[in-house]
Design a protein around this motif. Structure first.
Motif, PDB file in Angstrom:
ATOM      1  N   ASP A 104       0.855  -1.186   0.000  1.00  0.00           N
ATOM      2  CA  ASP A 104       0.000   0.000   0.000  1.00  0.00           C
ATOM      3  C   ASP A 104       0.893   1.239   0.000  1.00  0.00           C
ATOM      4  O   ASP A 104       1.640   1.478   0.951  1.00  0.00           O
ATOM      5  N   MET A 109      -0.366   5.661   4.533  1.00  0.00           N
ATOM      6  CA  MET A 109       0.734   4.854   5.061  1.00  0.00           C
ATOM      7  C   MET A 109       1.829   5.711   5.692  1.00  0.00           C
ATOM      8  O   MET A 109       2.752   5.200   6.311  1.00  0.00           O
ATOM      9  N   ARG A 142       3.792   3.994   9.211  1.00  0.00           N
ATOM     10  CA  ARG A 142       3.461   2.680   8.656  1.00  0.00           C
ATOM     11  C   ARG A 142       4.445   2.291   7.558  1.00  0.00           C
ATOM     12  O   ARG A 142       4.764   1.108   7.385  1.00  0.00           O
ATOM     13  N   ALA A 208       5.381   6.187   0.075  1.00  0.00           N
ATOM     14  CA  ALA A 208       3.922   6.339   0.033  1.00  0.00           C
ATOM     15  C   ALA A 208       3.537   7.752  -0.373  1.00  0.00           C
ATOM     16  O   ALA A 208       3.610   8.677   0.426  1.00  0.00           O
ATOM     17  N   THR A 235      -1.241  -3.696   3.907  1.00  0.00           N
ATOM     18  CA  THR A 235      -2.150  -2.549   3.843  1.00  0.00           C
ATOM     19  C   THR A 235      -2.821  -2.332   5.193  1.00  0.00           C
ATOM     20  O   THR A 235      -2.786  -3.209   6.065  1.00  0.00           O
ATOM     21  N   ASP A 236      -3.440  -1.132   5.335  1.00  0.00           N
ATOM     22  CA  ASP A 236      -4.242  -0.873   6.526  1.00  0.00           C
ATOM     23  C   ASP A 236      -5.706  -1.236   6.306  1.00  0.00           C
ATOM     24  O   ASP A 236      -6.527  -1.122   7.220  1.00  0.00           O
TER      25      ASP A 236
END
Length: 826
Positions: A104, A109, A142, A208, A235-236
């Motif tokens: 992602d 992120m 992230r 990101a 990914t979140d």
């Protein structure tokens, strides 16, 4: 055997080196027929032997044996040809499926989670080699977690992954991008000492900058490759584009491709206030109010009267930054608020460059206090002095009357009027009244802007027009010309005034050949204005922060009945408004009505239609008429007011961009003597929101003297500054600056928590599984192994069909004939 066959003309290069070689006979009998063939061969040999045994005994016995051997060899060769011997090779290779690893790369992120949830905190702490307390203190993003878990310290993960197939990496935001992967073959010995092939891979770290999150698109793109056997997604779990993730999951389920999700982030829904999308105009006027806007986002907050402050960042004498709160507002936040747009109005009292930010108070129990202030302050250049404007008009038209009334009341404009048709003895209008038209350099160069509304050529001569040109090109003055149906034809064809055409950003063609009726006649039909959408955010055109809202408002304004027949815009200019009448198009180019350009160091504007006074009927207190003319005047003044503008300027297409946008910057530059700069490229410095400095290069545009261009990518939100230094007289340099602002798309900051339950549901429906970042070493063990070995058998390559065999047969027959002839057996 192959070497023996090569003596008979067989081509060894036709067989791959790693192939297994075998022989076959196309006509070889099977079953009991093999014995028939052997019996036939033996019978032929016995018959030949008996024939030569009964030959004339005058022939030596040894010769008869030799003849027997020759004749039997011929028979054997003929039998071999009949059997059609061939070489067949077999190749085998391993067919490795594709394991898709997807990262992602959306803006979400970059979030630095607080890790309030224990499970998320424990997993991230394990990956980052930190204690949970240290993790919550340092707050890695992230992206940091993904780069750490997939970094050099986890080569074993990729080695195990490579056993299940070729690893291909895909980064996705709003779109998906294939990541270049270098694959290196390494030797590997299993615990049983069996050697096999493994692969190490190298790939860039995650960056990101995506403006959206399209999980569905990434899955669909991965499934386009028929060899894809499994998908691993980091990914979140927040999907914010229009595509349907459930359909993509269903497609993977039908294809029997399991998806393994690795959840990144904090699963605890944050309790947070954030400030984003801070924006203000890069240039404003001293003692004139301007707007500073920001977005206040809230999640899990239920509180009234949350204080939000407008802060000016001031540097003390020792260089320390001091926060000066200049305004405050209280807003109500609740769980359904989402985001609120907040506006501050501020009136600067001193000129110069200012730094402003918006900051919200920290609420007790807030999960992240770092984003209570904008990521970086916005830079605002406060311009000094009133703009001195000279307005020249041939007649007291409606346009003239409305504009004089507006500009006279505008406190940042000092207006002087010269109405050419005014009776002798009557005083001219304006804040600073004049008694004659300025015709000397000293008198004219006191002004910042000249506005000409359909002027009468009677008072003009070549020297005055040349003075106007110097006013713009050397004095960096602004110039606007609005032709009208009364004087435009004569003004632009009169030898005394026609030189004004050089100043205009449009080509007029041969005005003298234009029909008088075409210049004077009014159209009974009102034609709407066609706004060039790409330029709707140009300072003259902007009514609202949102370009689409600005476009919609322009469509509501009255159109035009009359326009001057200009041909086209000159190179390196910007067309803002075009005529909507298709019959007026020339060479597929619409008639330009509003065009801005550059003449020397000053800005010029062509307004090829009248009737803007009718816009006063729209908006509150003629707001759109007022905004247009005030913004136009200020746009023209900026060419003279900004520091360094005498040597050039840097312009962006608009002031505000979104993260991920490609920003085109154009620089118009001059030498010390104000001739156009003539270098192949120019070095510049881009200052990013985090104060990192990046060197960029402006390249010269062909056929456009002094014009340079470059493109930069908006990688982070905040305020950017670009500057070019040019040599000046002595040891000094002149610096040319420009600012622009980058904001984060709202959809990337709306829902940011790790949606673990959704990811678990998606993975289970495809036959995959959900993993936390610290458990990814278990993923290779559950991936399906769909590797298989393919075998390829080549077509038979005949051995009998070559010249060596037939030459041998010929030699044997000739030799037998010669021997029989010599020994009188014929």
């Amino acid at each position: 055997m192959i070497k023996i066959l090569q003596w008979f003309g067989f081509d060894r290069e036709s067989i791959p080196k790693d192939a297994d070689v075998s022989f076959s006979f196309a006509n070889f009998p099977d079953s009991w027929r093999v014995f028939v063939l052997l019996a036939l061969i033996l019978s032929v040999g016995w018959i030949v032997f008996k024939i030569y045994q009964k030959e004339n005994e005058s022939c030596p016995k040894g010769i008869r044996k030799l003849l027997f051997i020759i004749r039997f060899s011929v028979c054997l060769l003929l039998i071999t040809v009949f059997l059609e011997p061939s070489v067949v090779y077999t190749q085998s290779r391993s067919l490795r499926p594709i394991v898709r690893l997807i990262r992602d790369a959306s803006q979400s992120m970059n979030i630095k989670d607080s890790y309030a949830e224990e499970e998320s905190a424990s997993s991230a702490a394990s990956v980052m080699d930190l204690s949970i307390d240290a993790l919550r203190e340092t707050k890695p993003s992230r992206v940091d977690v993904v780069n750490k878990v997939l970094g050099d310290g986890n080569l074993n993960f990729f080695r195990e992954l490579s056993k299940k197939g070729r690893v291909k990496i895909l980064d996705f935001g709003e779109t998906s991008v294939e990541v270049g992967v270098k694959e290196k073959n390494i030797e590997y010995k299993s615990p049983n000492n069996e050697e096999s092939d493994l692969f190490e891979i190298e790939f860039p770290k995650l960056n990101a900058n995506g403006v959206g999150t399209d999980i569905s698109g990434a899955i669909r793109e991965s499934l386009e490759d028929k060899l894809t056997s499994s998908i691993v997604i980091f990914t979140d779990g927040q999907h914010n584009t229009s595509s349907d993730v459930n359909n993509a999951i269903k497609l993977a389920e039908n294809r029997k491709v399991p998806i393994f999700f690795v959840g990144i982030g904090d699963a605890d829904r944050p309790r947070n206030i954030s400030i984003s999308n801070l924006y203000a105009d890069p240039q404003v006027w001293n003692n004139d109010p301007f707007q500073i806007q920001a977005i206040v986002g809230s999640e899990g907050i239920d509180k009234d009267n949350v204080k939000v402050n407008l802060v000016e960042i001031v540097k003390s004498e020792d260089g320390e930054e001091i926060d000066n709160i200049i305004s405050s507002k209280n807003i109500d936040l609740n769980s359904t608020t989402g985001r609120i747009k907040i506006d501050f109005s501020h009136t600067p009292t001193t000129p110069g460059e200012k730094l402003y930010t918006v900051r919200a108070e920290v609420i007790e129990g807030e999960s992240n206090a770092d984003d209570n202030s904008a990521a970086s302050p916005t830079r605002v250049n406060v311009l000094d002095d009133n703009a001195k404007v000279l307005l020249i008009s041939g007649d007291p038209s409606w346009e003239y009357r409305a504009l004089v009334r507006l500009l006279t009341r505008e406190k940042m404009i000092n207006l002087s009027c010269w109405l050419q048709s005014l009776d002798d003895g009557r005083r001219q209008q304006g804040n600073s009244q004049i008694e004659s038209l300025p015709v000397t350099k000293e008198a004219l160069f006191e002004y910042d802007v000249i506005i000409m509304l359909d002027p009468n050529p009677a008072e003009f001569n070549k020297d005055l027009i040349d003075l106007f040109k110097n006013f713009v090109s050397e004095h960096s003055g602004g110039f606007l010309y609005m032709p009208g149906p009364v004087y435009a034809g004569r003004f632009l064809t009169d030898s005394r005034a026609s030189g004004i055409k050089d100043l205009l950003p449009v080509s007029l063609g041969d005005v003298g050949s234009m029909e008088v009726s075409g210049l004077l006649s009014l159209n009974n039909r009102e034609w709407p204005l066609t706004i060039v959408a790409a330029n709707a955010d140009q300072p003259i055109m902007r009514f609202y922060e949102d370009p689409q809202r600005t476009l919609d408002q322009w469509k509501k304004l009255p159109g035009t009945f009359w326009s001057f027949p200009a041909l086209e815009a000159k190179p390196a200019t910007r067309v803002l408004i075009e005529h909507s009448d298709p019959t007026l198009r020339r060479k597929e180019i619409s008639r330009p009505l509003l065009v801005t350009g550059q003449f020397g160091t000053g800005r010029t504007t062509y307004l090829g239609f009248d009737g803007t006074w009718r816009w006063r009927t729209k908006g509150l207190d003629a707001e759109f008429f007022k905004r247009f003319w005030v913004q136009t005047t200020r746009y023209l003044v900026e060419g003279r007011s900004l520091v360094g503008k005498r040597r050039g300027q840097i312009e962006s297409e608009r002031f505000q961009y979104q993260v991920g946008d490609r920003i085109r910057l154009t620089a118009s530059l001059r030498q010390k003597n104000f001739d156009w700069l003539d270098l192949p490229n120019v070095k510049a410095v881009l200052t990013q929101p985090n104060q990192d400095v990046k060197n960029i290069t402006f390249d010269k545009l062909p056929n456009q003297p002094g014009v340079y261009e470059t493109t930069v990518v908006a990688s982070n939100d905040g305020s950017y500054s670009v500057s070019i230094e040019l040599d000046e007289e002595g040891d000094e340099n002149v610096t040319i600056n420009s600012n622009f602002v980058v904001v984060v798309p709202f959809k990337e900051i709306k829902d940011t928590w790790l949606d673990r339950d959704k990811l678990k549901s998606f993975s289970a429906s495809t036959g995959g599984a959900y993993f936390s970042p610290d458990k990814i070493s278990d993923i290779p063990t559950v991936l399906p192994d769909l590797s298989r070995r393919l075998t390829y058998d080549s077509p038979p390559m005949p051995l009998w069909d070559n010249r060596i065999l037939f030459i041998s047969l010929f030699i044997l027959l000739v030799l037998e004939w010669a021997l029989r002839k010599k020994f009188k057996l014929i």
